[in-house]
Motif scaffolding. Sequence first.
Motif, PDB file in Angstrom:
ATOM      1  N   PRO A  96       0.837  -1.206   0.000  1.00  0.00           N
ATOM      2  CA  PRO A  96       0.000   0.000   0.000  1.00  0.00           C
ATOM      3  C   PRO A  96       0.871   1.254   0.000  1.00  0.00           C
ATOM      4  N   HIS A  97       0.544   2.199  -0.866  1.00  0.00           N
ATOM      5  CA  HIS A  97       1.445   3.340  -1.061  1.00  0.00           C
ATOM      6  C   HIS A  97       0.662   4.536  -1.569  1.00  0.00           C
ATOM      7  N   ARG A  98       1.361   5.653  -1.630  1.00  0.00           N
ATOM      8  CA  ARG A  98       0.846   6.887  -2.214  1.00  0.00           C
ATOM      9  C   ARG A  98       1.933   7.461  -3.111  1.00  0.00           C
ATOM     10  N   VAL A 108       8.380  12.462 -11.084  1.00  0.00           N
ATOM     11  CA  VAL A 108       7.903  12.151  -9.740  1.00  0.00           C
ATOM     12  C   VAL A 108       6.914  10.992  -9.739  1.00  0.00           C
ATOM     13  N   GLY A 109       6.269  10.702 -10.872  1.00  0.00           N
ATOM     14  CA  GLY A 109       5.365   9.566 -10.939  1.00  0.00           C
ATOM     15  C   GLY A 109       6.052   8.229 -10.801  1.00  0.00           C
ATOM     16  N   ASN A 110       7.377   8.197 -10.941  1.00  0.00           N
ATOM     17  CA  ASN A 110       8.129   6.962 -10.762  1.00  0.00           C
ATOM     18  C   ASN A 110       8.712   6.833  -9.360  1.00  0.00           C
ATOM     19  N   VAL A 111       8.149   7.603  -8.433  1.00  0.00           N
ATOM     20  CA  VAL A 111       8.529   7.513  -7.022  1.00  0.00           C
ATOM     21  C   VAL A 111       7.248   7.397  -6.198  1.00  0.00           C
ATOM     22  N   VAL A 112       7.170   6.370  -5.363  1.00  0.00           N
ATOM     23  CA  VAL A 112       6.020   6.218  -4.471  1.00  0.00           C
ATOM     24  C   VAL A 112       6.516   6.054  -3.042  1.00  0.00           C
ATOM     25  N   VAL A 113       5.616   6.287  -2.098  1.00  0.00           N
ATOM     26  CA  VAL A 113       5.937   6.162  -0.678  1.00  0.00           C
ATOM     27  C   VAL A 113       5.007   5.120  -0.061  1.00  0.00           C
ATOM     28  N   ALA A 114       5.592   4.042   0.454  1.00  0.00           N
ATOM     29  CA  ALA A 114       4.802   3.003   1.104  1.00  0.00           C
ATOM     30  C   ALA A 114       4.227   3.526   2.416  1.00  0.00           C
ATOM     31  N   ASP A 115       3.184   2.874   2.875  1.00  0.00           N
ATOM     32  CA  ASP A 115       2.558   3.300   4.133  1.00  0.00           C
ATOM     33  C   ASP A 115       3.514   3.233   5.305  1.00  0.00           C
ATOM     34  N   GLY A 134       6.530   4.265   5.118  1.00  0.00           N
ATOM     35  CA  GLY A 134       7.475   5.365   4.962  1.00  0.00           C
ATOM     36  C   GLY A 134       8.590   5.142   3.966  1.00  0.00           C
ATOM     37  N   ARG A 135       8.714   3.943   3.424  1.00  0.00           N
ATOM     38  CA  ARG A 135       9.771   3.685   2.443  1.00  0.00           C
ATOM     39  C   ARG A 135       9.486   4.413   1.134  1.00  0.00           C
ATOM     40  N   VAL A 136      10.526   5.056   0.598  1.00  0.00           N
ATOM     41  CA  VAL A 136      10.428   5.715  -0.701  1.00  0.00           C
ATOM     42  C   VAL A 136      10.944   4.736  -1.758  1.00  0.00           C
ATOM     43  N   ILE A 137      10.086   4.374  -2.727  1.00  0.00           N
ATOM     44  CA  ILE A 137      10.360   3.281  -3.643  1.00  0.00           C
ATOM     45  C   ILE A 137      10.439   3.804  -5.073  1.00  0.00           C
ATOM     46  N   LEU A 138      11.511   3.428  -5.780  1.00  0.00           N
ATOM     47  CA  LEU A 138      11.688   3.794  -7.175  1.00  0.00           C
ATOM     48  C   LEU A 138      10.987   2.782  -8.081  1.00  0.00           C
ATOM     49  N   LEU A 139      10.337   3.284  -9.127  1.00  0.00           N
ATOM     50  CA  LEU A 139       9.637   2.442 -10.086  1.00  0.00           C
ATOM     51  C   LEU A 139      10.278   2.567 -11.470  1.00  0.00           C
TER      52      LEU A 139
END
Length: 297
Positions: A100-102, A183-190, A192-197
Amino acid sequence: MSEIAEDALAEVLRNACLSAGFDPSDADLMRIGENAIYRLPGGIVVRISRPRQEVAASREVAVARWMEGAGVEAVRVAPGIEQPMDVDGRAVTFWRELPPHRRGTRVQAAEALRKLHRLAPPAGFDLAKVAPFVRLEGRIEGARFLPDDDRRWMREHLARLRERWEGLPNGLPWCVIHGDAWVGNVVVADDGRVILLDLERASIGPPEWDLVHTAIKLSSFGWITAEQYGEFCAVYGYDVTTWDGFELLRDIREFRMTTMAVQAGTTDPRWREQAGHRLACIRRGSGRPWPGWEALG
């Protein structure tokens, strides 16, 4: 995307899933863009490339495995599968579904890029140099809906950009770059991890190539404010617009974004007006920031 094209993708999906031991019957189509992306029950995501993209897919798998070993938060390859698979000329890869992420912020993207750019290049495989003009010729040639004059100008503009690239000024030391660092290739998991796509454009290149994505959101399109761009620069520690090579990378990025709209318009007539607007802007050259550029989707 036509029903015929979707049916062809569904057949590629079915064959790939059966080969990998997955049941494709409940697959959910998430989106079709540069890749077609499906979600399978059980936390697996399937990516189907456009034709003849096995080299890019192989690199993306290798980069993802390397990043996992290096402790970089990024998308993870599904384990235990020999991939990419070649199915009817398309590269198919299998990934773990994101937690789960934003969507990430520009500041979080800046922090993720700063960490990535400090990594030593991988030792286990050859990470190719950045390819600024990959796929552009094909997008131009495939855009039969455009007038011949527009396509002729695009070919000539591409030739001019290639020539300018040969004289790219010195800047920050070349390093591992993401290659498509919007920035659309970066998400933040619930958690707090910042994840590269989307790692298929990862390569060795000028870090400015990643930074220019955010810079043109201010200078070319007015999508962000000067204050927001300043926050990005403060976190990363550098303002790419002060570099002598900025205008060249800006022009290449604008052209890539235009050819993306052209490619979208080739298969979906709804995007042809946007493609024509982008092309008119870059042909004019002046007047930045240009209004009317809309996100594709």
